[in-house]
Design a protein around this motif. Structure first.
Motif, PDB file in Angstrom:
ATOM      1  N   THR A  54       0.758  -1.382  -0.084  1.00 29.90           N
ATOM      2  CA  THR A  54      -0.210   0.009   0.034  1.00 29.90           C
ATOM      3  C   THR A  54       0.714   1.261   0.088  1.00 29.90           C
ATOM      4  N   GLU A  55       1.989   1.225   0.772  1.00 28.08           N
ATOM      5  CA  GLU A  55       2.748   2.480   0.573  1.00 28.08           C
ATOM      6  C   GLU A  55       3.583   2.549  -0.575  1.00 28.08           C
ATOM      7  N   VAL A  56       4.008   1.538  -1.143  1.00 25.53           N
ATOM      8  CA  VAL A  56       4.834   1.727  -2.267  1.00 25.53           C
ATOM      9  C   VAL A  56       4.013   2.250  -3.546  1.00 25.53           C
ATOM     10  N   GLY A  57       2.657   1.527  -3.637  1.00 25.65           N
ATOM     11  CA  GLY A  57       1.500   2.347  -4.480  1.00 25.65           C
ATOM     12  C   GLY A  57       2.205   1.661  -5.891  1.00 25.65           C
ATOM     13  N   GLY A  61       4.893  -1.742  -6.881  1.00 29.84           N
ATOM     14  CA  GLY A  61       3.763  -2.383  -5.988  1.00 29.84           C
ATOM     15  C   GLY A  61       3.024  -3.413  -6.665  1.00 29.84           C
ATOM     16  N   THR A  62       2.924  -3.449  -8.014  1.00 32.31           N
ATOM     17  CA  THR A  62       2.266  -4.721  -8.809  1.00 32.31           C
ATOM     18  C   THR A  62       3.307  -5.821  -8.779  1.00 32.31           C
ATOM     19  N   ALA A  63       4.608  -5.459  -9.195  1.00 32.83           N
ATOM     20  CA  ALA A  63       5.648  -6.639  -8.909  1.00 32.83           C
ATOM     21  C   ALA A  63       5.814  -7.274  -7.754  1.00 32.83           C
ATOM     22  N   LEU A  64       5.658  -6.437  -6.629  1.00 31.09           N
ATOM     23  CA  LEU A  64       5.786  -6.918  -5.228  1.00 31.09           C
ATOM     24  C   LEU A  64       4.660  -7.733  -5.084  1.00 31.09           C
ATOM     25  N   GLY A  65       3.434  -7.333  -5.698  1.00 32.60           N
ATOM     26  CA  GLY A  65       2.141  -8.232  -5.394  1.00 32.60           C
ATOM     27  C   GLY A  65       2.106  -9.549  -6.033  1.00 32.60           C
ATOM     28  N   PHE A  66       2.845  -9.669  -7.407  1.00 31.99           N
ATOM     29  CA  PHE A  66       2.986 -10.918  -8.024  1.00 31.99           C
ATOM     30  C   PHE A  66       3.951 -11.750  -7.322  1.00 31.99           C
ATOM     31  N   CYS A 100      -6.415  -6.588   8.457  1.00 35.26           N
ATOM     32  CA  CYS A 100      -5.654  -5.665   9.305  1.00 35.26           C
ATOM     33  C   CYS A 100      -4.564  -4.945   8.593  1.00 35.26           C
ATOM     34  N   GLY A 101      -3.939  -5.362   7.490  1.00 34.22           N
ATOM     35  CA  GLY A 101      -2.897  -4.613   6.843  1.00 34.22           C
ATOM     36  C   GLY A 101      -3.169  -3.516   5.931  1.00 34.22           C
ATOM     37  N   LEU A 102      -4.681  -3.348   5.664  1.00 34.36           N
ATOM     38  CA  LEU A 102      -5.101  -2.431   4.836  1.00 34.36           C
ATOM     39  C   LEU A 102      -5.360  -1.153   5.532  1.00 34.36           C
ATOM     40  N   PRO A 103      -4.326  -0.323   5.215  1.00 33.65           N
ATOM     41  CA  PRO A 103      -4.288   1.003   5.972  1.00 33.65           C
ATOM     42  C   PRO A 103      -5.447   1.900   5.837  1.00 33.65           C
ATOM     43  N   HIS A 104      -5.861   1.852   4.547  1.00 31.98           N
ATOM     44  CA  HIS A 104      -7.126   2.532   4.027  1.00 31.98           C
ATOM     45  C   HIS A 104      -8.551   2.099   4.539  1.00 31.98           C
ATOM     46  N   LEU A 105      -8.483   0.787   4.978  1.00 31.34           N
ATOM     47  CA  LEU A 105      -9.853   0.475   5.610  1.00 31.34           C
ATOM     48  C   LEU A 105      -9.920   0.825   6.902  1.00 31.34           C
ATOM     49  N   ARG A 106     -11.454   1.350   7.079  1.00 33.60           N
ATOM     50  CA  ARG A 106     -11.674   2.052   8.536  1.00 33.60           C
ATOM     51  C   ARG A 106     -11.387   1.069   9.930  1.00 33.60           C
ATOM     52  N   PHE A 107     -10.785   1.654  10.718  1.00 28.52           N
ATOM     53  CA  PHE A 107     -10.647   0.749  11.975  1.00 28.52           C
ATOM     54  C   PHE A 107     -11.532   0.074  12.579  1.00 28.52           C
TER      55      PHE A 107
END
Length: 229
Positions: A54-57, A61-66, A100-107
């Motif tokens: 999420t921080e890299v964006g 971020g796409t390469a890290l996701g794969f 829990c790792g999604l920072p944009h998700l409301r707490f």
């Protein structure tokens, strides 16, 4: 500063959720210490990777996701080492780390979803749920060609059979291997501990449990006597 505070709050929520899952639900019921660090490490590692993605964006971020998808796809859960209920704990560990790792998700939403996951696992794996239901792989010292006779034999040895599968028949040695699901009698269920499905033993000497069909214990030959005369 607000983003760091938000990430720290999500990390605290994740640690509380995985500790409840591991130390309050899983370990008191299954007593497998070797899987405790696996659940903790997998959850925290996945939380870290999701937060980093999420921080890299768009900057890799796409390469890290794969890469993350490739790493998770090579993890093998061997059925002889991990039972099906423990696989459920593995997936719950993964989902808690993702939520829990999604920072944009409301707490509040992340906390509510984590609580739902914990409640479902707590109820689905509760010891009182189907408390008398058992599973065993047994070797019978006779071959039953009549299903009614096989059912009666299983009921006499184990309890009320609910479902069974004949895994092996050996007419030469006159034996058969049966994977049976049965309901334990009330008296036996009140005094006997929980029987592990892979190591269960039949209450009759003529039926023996087998962790793997076809396994035969060969007795070790006695040492020869020495003539000292």
């Amino acid at each position: 500063m607000d983003s760091l505070r938000h990430l720290a709050a999500h990390l605290g929520l994740d640690l509380i959720a995985i500790c409840l899952l591991t130390f309050a639900i899983y370990y008191p019921r299954h007593r497998r210490r070797d899987l405790v660090p696996a659940y903790l490490a997998l959850n925290v590692a996945l939380f870290t990777i999701v937060a980093a993605l999420t921080e890299v964006g768009g900057r890799g971020g796409t390469a890290l996701g794969f890469g993350l998808f490739g790493v998770l796809s090579i993890i093998r859960l061997r059925s002889d080492a991990v039972q099906h209920e423990e696989v459920a704990y593995y997936f719950t560990t993964l989902v808690l780390g993702l939520i829990c790792g999604l920072p944009h998700l409301r707490f509040a939403l992340a906390a509510a979803l984590s609580a739902v996951l914990l409640l479902v696992v707590y109820a689905a794996d509760h010891p009182r749920l189907f408390a008398r239901a058992r599973r065993a792989v047994i070797t019978l010292d006779t071959v039953h060609t009549n299903p009614t006779a096989l059912r009666a034999d299983l009921a006499r040895r184990m309890g009320e059979p609910l479902h069974w599968t004949v895994m092996e028949i050996d007419f030469v040695r006159d034996l058969m291997v049966v994977d049976v699901r049965y309901r334990e009698p009330v008296a036996a269920a009140s005094v006997s501990p929980h029987i592990h499905p892979r190591t269960a033993t039949a209450p009759s000497p003529s039926a023996s449990a087998s962790a793997a069909p076809g396994h035969v214990d060969v007795p070790r030959p006695a040492a020869p006597a020495l003539d000292t005369a």
